[in-house]
Design an enzyme around this catalytic site. Sequence first.
Site, PDB file in Angstrom:
ATOM      1  N   GLU A 166     -69.861  14.997  46.220  1.00  0.00           N
ATOM      2  CA  GLU A 166     -68.659  14.721  47.017  1.00  0.00           C
ATOM      3  C   GLU A 166     -68.759  15.196  48.467  1.00  0.00           C
ATOM      4  O   GLU A 166     -68.027  16.121  48.896  1.00  0.00           O
ATOM      5  CB  GLU A 166     -67.419  15.339  46.351  1.00  0.00           C
ATOM      6  CG  GLU A 166     -67.160  14.824  44.948  1.00  0.00           C
ATOM      7  CD  GLU A 166     -65.903  15.408  44.309  1.00  0.00           C
ATOM      8  OE1 GLU A 166     -65.306  16.320  44.898  1.00  0.00           O
ATOM      9  OE2 GLU A 166     -65.530  14.947  43.220  1.00  0.00           O
ATOM     10  N   GLU A 352     -67.808  12.164  37.114  1.00  0.00           N
ATOM     11  CA  GLU A 352     -66.653  13.023  36.819  1.00  0.00           C
ATOM     12  C   GLU A 352     -65.432  12.156  36.570  1.00  0.00           C
ATOM     13  O   GLU A 352     -65.161  11.223  37.336  1.00  0.00           O
ATOM     14  CB  GLU A 352     -66.314  13.967  37.994  1.00  0.00           C
ATOM     15  CG  GLU A 352     -67.270  15.100  38.200  1.00  0.00           C
ATOM     16  CD  GLU A 352     -66.861  16.012  39.353  1.00  0.00           C
ATOM     17  OE1 GLU A 352     -65.650  16.116  39.660  1.00  0.00           O
ATOM     18  OE2 GLU A 352     -67.766  16.625  39.947  1.00  0.00           O
TER      19      GLU A 352
HETATM   20  O1  IFM Z   1     -63.087  20.585  40.260  1.00  0.00           O
HETATM   21  C1  IFM Z   1     -63.423  19.510  41.073  1.00  0.00           C
HETATM   22  C2  IFM Z   1     -64.925  19.371  41.188  1.00  0.00           C
HETATM   23  O2  IFM Z   1     -65.514  20.516  41.691  1.00  0.00           O
HETATM   24  C3  IFM Z   1     -65.268  18.229  42.125  1.00  0.00           C
HETATM   25  N1  IFM Z   1     -64.581  17.032  41.752  1.00  0.00           N
HETATM   26  C4  IFM Z   1     -63.155  17.108  41.520  1.00  0.00           C
HETATM   27  C5  IFM Z   1     -62.872  18.221  40.531  1.00  0.00           C
HETATM   28  C6  IFM Z   1     -61.362  18.289  40.252  1.00  0.00           C
HETATM   29  O3  IFM Z   1     -60.675  18.557  41.436  1.00  0.00           O
END
Ligand code: IFM
Length: 444
Positions: A166, A352
Amino acid sequence: MNLSSLPADFRWGVSTSAYQTEGAVAADGRMPSIWDDFCRTPNAIEGGDTGEQACDSYHRWPEDLALLRRLGVTSYRFSVAWPRIQPLGSGALNPAGLDHYDRIVDDLLDAEITPFVTLYHWDLPSALQRSGGWVARDTALRFAEYAGVVAARLGDRVRDWTTINEPLCCAWIAHLEGRMAPGHRDLHDAVHASHHLLLGHGLASDAVRANAESTPQVGIVLNLSPCEPATDDPADARAAERADGHTNRWWLDPLHGRGYPADMVDVYGIEPPVQPRDLEVIAAPLDFLGVNYYFRMRVAADDTVATLGYRPVPVVGAATTAMGWEVHPQGLHDVLVRVAKEYDSPVLYVTESGAAFDDVPDADGHVHDAERAEYLRDHIGATASAVAEGARVQGFYAWSLTDNFEWSYGYWPRFGLAYVDYPSQRRTIKHSGEVYAAIIRGEH
Ligand code: IFM
């Protein structure tokens, strides 16, 4: 839920990151990262929480491995903490840090779980921040050096690597909005950091390919959101275009050889500090793209908002998570189909997907999190429908294995498939974890 479109070797995984779970911040030679520093900044983190203990996963790895086995996942995505490997961000290596991840990889392979390594999930060694952090070009070079070291050590057994998790958060949230480490609020810094993060990705990809013994698969993880106008007003349509540029195209375009979007360079009024060959390095072919998806964005034009000129507009009546994020599984389908079609993306992974809800354990410590179970099923269903439309998604990783440190929100948002009772560090698989395990077994 119709999962018939998913390939037979579809991967079922969970994701975690080092700073959010490991704790043990001063153990075995680890030195501080920018998150250790940021957590000490007054009012930066809700409740004054820090990652000092987190889930103590550094010491409790055998317990986490047992959870992975019980869920039956076929892959585990975790991040390596740069300040454990190169505590000062360059130069001397810390053997204990390398040994730690070496053991994790061996244990995973013994359990027939494919390791999926993230090289950078935001824990920049503090020493590098003192020399400019991601605003300085040199950090991209240091990142490649570190990536090569990790690949040389683990690359005989690890095939799948992501460079940066990210970059949007590292650039925009950390350098423009000030809500993540290092907590800057400066557009110039943010644009410069964005370029150096992408350059770091490109250089690190080369370093992994040069140092890993087996043939590595290297990609990057982007958090993507569909961006929609709040109304039919053309000003809102233009606002949504800017939101899309800021959130999605600023990353996707240079990674796919299109350079930085000219409309966004105009919006920022700042040229990224591109040097000869940088764009080529950034656009080296990806073996896969990792997509993190949490919510869609709906925006309205608003001249009072500096630089971007829009504000988010919540969808009235929409279901939301405990963090107020809209639950919209269709958005996951939409971003997957978009990158597949518009960017001709190679293999995709949902790296994710997950949600924080208010978990209340019963007297036995069990959490009946029906909302999270439904969220998971709906997002897996959305992934399957994107595959049916041609997106080559080869795996789904739920965020997260356990509850953990949710950055500036502290510990109150719980994303885990396993509940963590922080005082005792006891882990208990939630109902959603049982549902996920059943899906993995093919019982859906
Ligand atoms: O916890 C975070 C993660 O570190 C990166 N992506 C989003 C998740 C939820 O906010």
